[in-house]
Scaffold this active site. Structure first.
Site, short mmCIF file in Angstrom:
data_model
loop_
_atom_site.label_atom_id
_atom_site.label_comp_id
_atom_site.label_asym_id
_atom_site.label_seq_id
_atom_site.Cartn_x
_atom_site.Cartn_y
_atom_site.Cartn_z
N LYS A 91 15.62 -11.52 1.07
CA LYS A 91 15.24 -10.18 1.55
C LYS A 91 16.38 -9.49 2.29
O LYS A 91 16.42 -8.27 2.35
CB LYS A 91 14.02 -10.28 2.47
N LYS A 112 7.41 -9.58 -12.68
CA LYS A 112 6.07 -9.44 -12.11
C LYS A 112 5.79 -8.00 -11.70
O LYS A 112 6.72 -7.27 -11.33
CB LYS A 112 5.87 -10.43 -10.95
N LYS A 125 5.22 -3.61 -6.17
CA LYS A 125 5.33 -2.25 -5.61
C LYS A 125 6.78 -1.77 -5.68
O LYS A 125 7.04 -0.59 -5.63
CB LYS A 125 4.80 -2.18 -4.19
P1 ADP Z 1 4.63 -6.93 -4.06
O1 ADP Z 1 5.20 -7.98 -4.97
O2 ADP Z 1 4.12 -5.74 -4.79
O3 ADP Z 1 5.57 -6.60 -2.94
P2 ADP Z 1 3.29 -8.52 -2.14
O4 ADP Z 1 4.47 -9.43 -2.12
O5 ADP Z 1 3.05 -7.67 -0.94
O6 ADP Z 1 3.35 -7.60 -3.42
O7 ADP Z 1 2.03 -9.41 -2.47
C1 ADP Z 1 0.78 -9.35 -1.84
C2 ADP Z 1 -0.12 -10.36 -2.54
O8 ADP Z 1 -0.32 -9.99 -3.90
C3 ADP Z 1 0.46 -11.77 -2.57
O9 ADP Z 1 -0.62 -12.69 -2.38
C4 ADP Z 1 1.03 -11.90 -3.96
O10 ADP Z 1 1.04 -13.23 -4.41
C5 ADP Z 1 0.07 -11.04 -4.77
N1 ADP Z 1 0.76 -10.44 -5.91
C6 ADP Z 1 1.72 -9.48 -5.83
N2 ADP Z 1 2.14 -9.13 -7.05
C7 ADP Z 1 1.44 -9.88 -7.93
C8 ADP Z 1 1.42 -9.99 -9.37
N3 ADP Z 1 2.21 -9.23 -10.12
N4 ADP Z 1 0.58 -10.85 -9.94
C9 ADP Z 1 -0.23 -11.62 -9.18
N5 ADP Z 1 -0.27 -11.58 -7.84
C10 ADP Z 1 0.55 -10.73 -7.21
NA NA Z 2 6.91 -8.92 -2.53
#
Ligand code: ADP
Ligand code: NA
Length: 330
Positions: free
Chosen positions: A114, A197, A200
């Protein structure tokens, strides 16, 4: 016997959660209300580690809470709260930081990832110590398990180490959470870049479906999802990641199995699959958006629910912190 306790948090760092968040995490949160003593928090303390806008954070914290309620978290069956409303998180975070080695914290690979963009020197100390605060989040509630993904494995290990260390140094205080990762039910990938994946921080807005976006727009994104040059609708994540992703989403949103769907689409084309899934997604989003808006349109009610949640959380966090303070000589 008492239900196992779980704690999970999500950052209020976007205007809307996305389909990956829902299918990978939030849907499980809703299910665990029935089987666990579940504590869920909107982790706003974690959302200020990399710079933020105050008005935007305030808005996103509320929108996040409203969405969590809208997807089915029920304050009668779980404890839903905002992290900063429970001061024990920051208080325990300090104590845990004082029993964490600098070298130990430096080994957290997520910080390395990060902080890469700005460089470690320019990153905040808060971003560096965030796994320690996360340990405090979990230990405050004496959680038996933590439903997190693979990417959080190292942080969960740190949490366990710190709990055991504190217990050894000062006396039995914390439940050591189980080492296993509660697996995400579905990994959702980017609609335009189906090997990455859904996130956001997606490179194009078309790759991502937000829970709060215009359903017609979401339907269009499904229809223009990247697939492949083949024709056959089969589940093959390696050779047909785009089609596999659409089938995963379709199955998760309808409760049908992938095999059922593959059978149903035998002899049909990608266009048929996309058209039907676009409808499913539209119908899925509509009620969530209606309920989210209803919570946002009644700020007093939302405040009340979050105040009740914070009070329920403090009823557990308070005694834990008191035991900690007693043990360390405060
Ligand atoms: P992002 O990847 O959009 O920043 P976060 O890291 O804030 O999302 O993830 C919040 C939750 O959502 C976590 O528990 C993460 O494992 C789940 N999550 C995020 N993106 C995905 C995805 N593409 N598929 C499945 N679970 C996800
Ligand atoms: Na993330």
């Amino acid at each position: 016997p008492a239900r196992p306790r779980v704690l999970s948090g999500i950052q209020p760092t976007a205007d809307s959660f996305h389909l990956g968040n829902y299918l990978g995490a939030l849907r499980n949160w809703v299910a665990m209300q029935e089987t666990h003593d579940a504590f869920y928090c909107v982790v706003d303390l974690h959302a200020i580690t990399a710079g933020h806008d105050p008005a935007l954070l305030r808005k996103r914290t509320r929108v996040s809470a409203a969405q969590l309620l809208a997807v089915g978290l029920d304050p009668e069956r779980c404890t839903l709260f905002v992290q900063s409303h429970v001061p024990e998180h920051a208080q325990l975070g300090w104590v845990m930081g004082c029993i964490t080695g600098f070298g130990e914290a430096s080994r957290m690979t997520q910080f390395k990832d990060k902080s890469q963009r700005q460089g470690a020197d320019r990153s905040s100390v808060g971003l560096f110590t965030y796994p320690i605060l996360q340990a405090a989040d979990i230990l405050l509630y004496q959680a038996d398990a933590v439903p997190v993904g693979e990417d959080q494995r190292q942080h969960l290990e740190l949490t366990r180490d710190l709990a055991q260390r504190f217990n050894t140094m000062f006396g039995q205080t914390f439940t050591v959470p189980a080492p296993h990762i509660i697996r995400d039910t579905a990994k959702i990938t980017d609609l335009q870049e189906p090997t990455a994946k859904m996130s956001k921080s997606a490179s194009t807005a078309n790759g991502l479906i937000e829970l709060l976006e215009d359903p017609a727009k979401a339907a269009k994104k499904i229809k223009s999802a990247v697939t492949d040059t083949g024709r056959e609708i089969v589940f093959d994540q390696e050779h047909k990641p785009g089609v596999a992703n659409l089938l995963t989403i379709y199955a998760a949103l309808t409760g049908r199995t992938i095999e059922e769907l593959v059978d149903a689409y035998e002899g049909k084309g990608y266009g048929d699959l996309k058209k039907d899934l676009a409808e499913v997604v539209k119908e899925f989003l509509r009620p969530i958006q209606e309920r989210t808006n209803a919570y946002l349109d009644d700020p007093a009610q939302l405040d009340k629910l979050l105040a009740i949640g914070a009070e329920k959380a403090r009823a557990v966090a308070g005694p834990t912190l008191k035991a900690v303070y007693d043990h360390i000589g405060f």
